[in-house]
Scaffold this motif. Sequence first.
Motif, mmCIF file in Angstrom:
data_model
loop_
_atom_site.group_PDB
_atom_site.id
_atom_site.type_symbol
_atom_site.label_atom_id
_atom_site.label_comp_id
_atom_site.label_asym_id
_atom_site.label_seq_id
_atom_site.Cartn_x
_atom_site.Cartn_y
_atom_site.Cartn_z
ATOM 1 N N LYS A 1 2.243 13.369 0.528
ATOM 2 C CA LYS A 1 1.116 13.408 -0.393
ATOM 3 C C LYS A 1 -0.113 13.765 0.428
ATOM 4 O O LYS A 1 -0.633 12.952 1.182
ATOM 5 N N SER B 1 10.609 4.081 -3.712
ATOM 6 C CA SER B 1 9.624 3.203 -4.357
ATOM 7 C C SER B 1 10.255 1.880 -4.781
ATOM 8 O O SER B 1 9.688 0.802 -4.571
ATOM 9 N N GLU C 1 0.833 -1.214 0.000
ATOM 10 C CA GLU C 1 0.000 0.000 0.000
ATOM 11 C C GLU C 1 0.861 1.255 0.000
ATOM 12 O O GLU C 1 0.523 2.252 -0.644
ATOM 13 N N HIS D 1 1.877 17.556 -3.206
ATOM 14 C CA HIS D 1 2.935 16.557 -3.278
ATOM 15 C C HIS D 1 4.293 17.259 -3.227
ATOM 16 O O HIS D 1 4.535 18.188 -3.998
ATOM 17 N N VAL E 1 3.852 5.415 -6.098
ATOM 18 C CA VAL E 1 3.670 5.327 -7.550
ATOM 19 C C VAL E 1 2.658 6.362 -8.035
ATOM 20 O O VAL E 1 2.765 6.902 -9.142
ATOM 21 N N ASP E 2 1.689 6.678 -7.195
ATOM 22 C CA ASP E 2 0.603 7.584 -7.571
ATOM 23 C C ASP E 2 0.966 9.054 -7.386
ATOM 24 O O ASP E 2 0.175 9.935 -7.726
ATOM 25 N N ASP F 1 2.179 12.683 -7.991
ATOM 26 C CA ASP F 1 2.338 13.577 -9.136
ATOM 27 C C ASP F 1 2.894 14.888 -8.614
ATOM 28 O O ASP F 1 2.198 15.648 -7.930
ATOM 29 N N GLU G 1 2.067 1.764 -3.497
ATOM 30 C CA GLU G 1 1.012 2.316 -4.357
ATOM 31 C C GLU G 1 0.885 3.828 -4.175
ATOM 32 O O GLU G 1 0.648 4.558 -5.137
ATOM 33 N N ILE G 2 1.048 4.296 -2.941
ATOM 34 C CA ILE G 2 1.006 5.731 -2.688
ATOM 35 C C ILE G 2 2.138 6.439 -3.425
ATOM 36 O O ILE G 2 1.937 7.473 -4.073
#
Length: 304
Positions: free
Chosen positions: A123, A55, A5, A20, A11-12, A14, A8-9
Amino acid sequence: MSLKEIHEILVDIDLEKNDHFVELYLINKKNTEEYYSYRLTVEKKLQEELIEIVSTAICNIQDKNICEYNPIGQVDSVIEKCNLDYIKNAENVLSSIEDDSPNRLESLPEIKDIHSYCTKITKGDISIISFRRFNKLRKLRAGFIGTVVEGRFKSLDGELIGLYNDVDIIIFNNDVFTLNHIALERIFDIGIQFKEKAKETIQDIKDKDIIDNFDKFEEDALNNLNVIKRLTKIKENQTLPKIFDNFENVPKVIEYFGLNIELNQSQDKIIYVDKTQIEDITLLMNDSYYETIIAGVPGIDKLK
């Protein structure tokens, strides 16, 4: 939250969005409880690379088994985890990151004094913090290092800061994931915490008066880091009451495993002679000697 999880944060993320951002801190340790962090301005390209480093590190370990942090050592191919509250010095280190003293950067110490570095990836209201022990890049013995900027060669003066392409520790919420066992000890000075626990164990043993020449045993034990860690684990495992209550079984264990432990004539006390006995005694105190149920094979669980 699981490592998957957290991945996933990351990778997401931006970086074009205002919620961010990535911060890089150099950490200087003044003493065992006093830390200073120096926040550096990080250009966008480096922010992307720092996110990628964390990551990738998580991606490489997210399918590994996770177990509770063990002071004695880490099992191969297993990621250790503990609660942030377990690390007594964590608050001192993390508080230094939150301290935005206006003149902090102006008082940046010499590179040789940097203890570790930290990446804080945010984020929204979510923060993922990673730590890595510091790597100083030395100058060339002869010549100099430079780079090309817009077609011009420019020498790089001063000492260089090297960032590894992996991390040692990841903190999310109150979970601390340890990718490098020894790093947790060194970054958070957890060895001091171990010694405090070891002293508590020593006191418990002293109170039961089961070791002759106890002062020498205490001195040797508290000057051996591996023994200190084992005494810490004994406290966490709460095995001493079992040893005290079943001391009549100690002579059997000594004989069966050929331990370097001598008992008095009434066999209710250990006679301590020198440090060559310390490992056998502390393993005994941690109830680390066993025999398998099916085959009856004797063994020693040194990571218990």
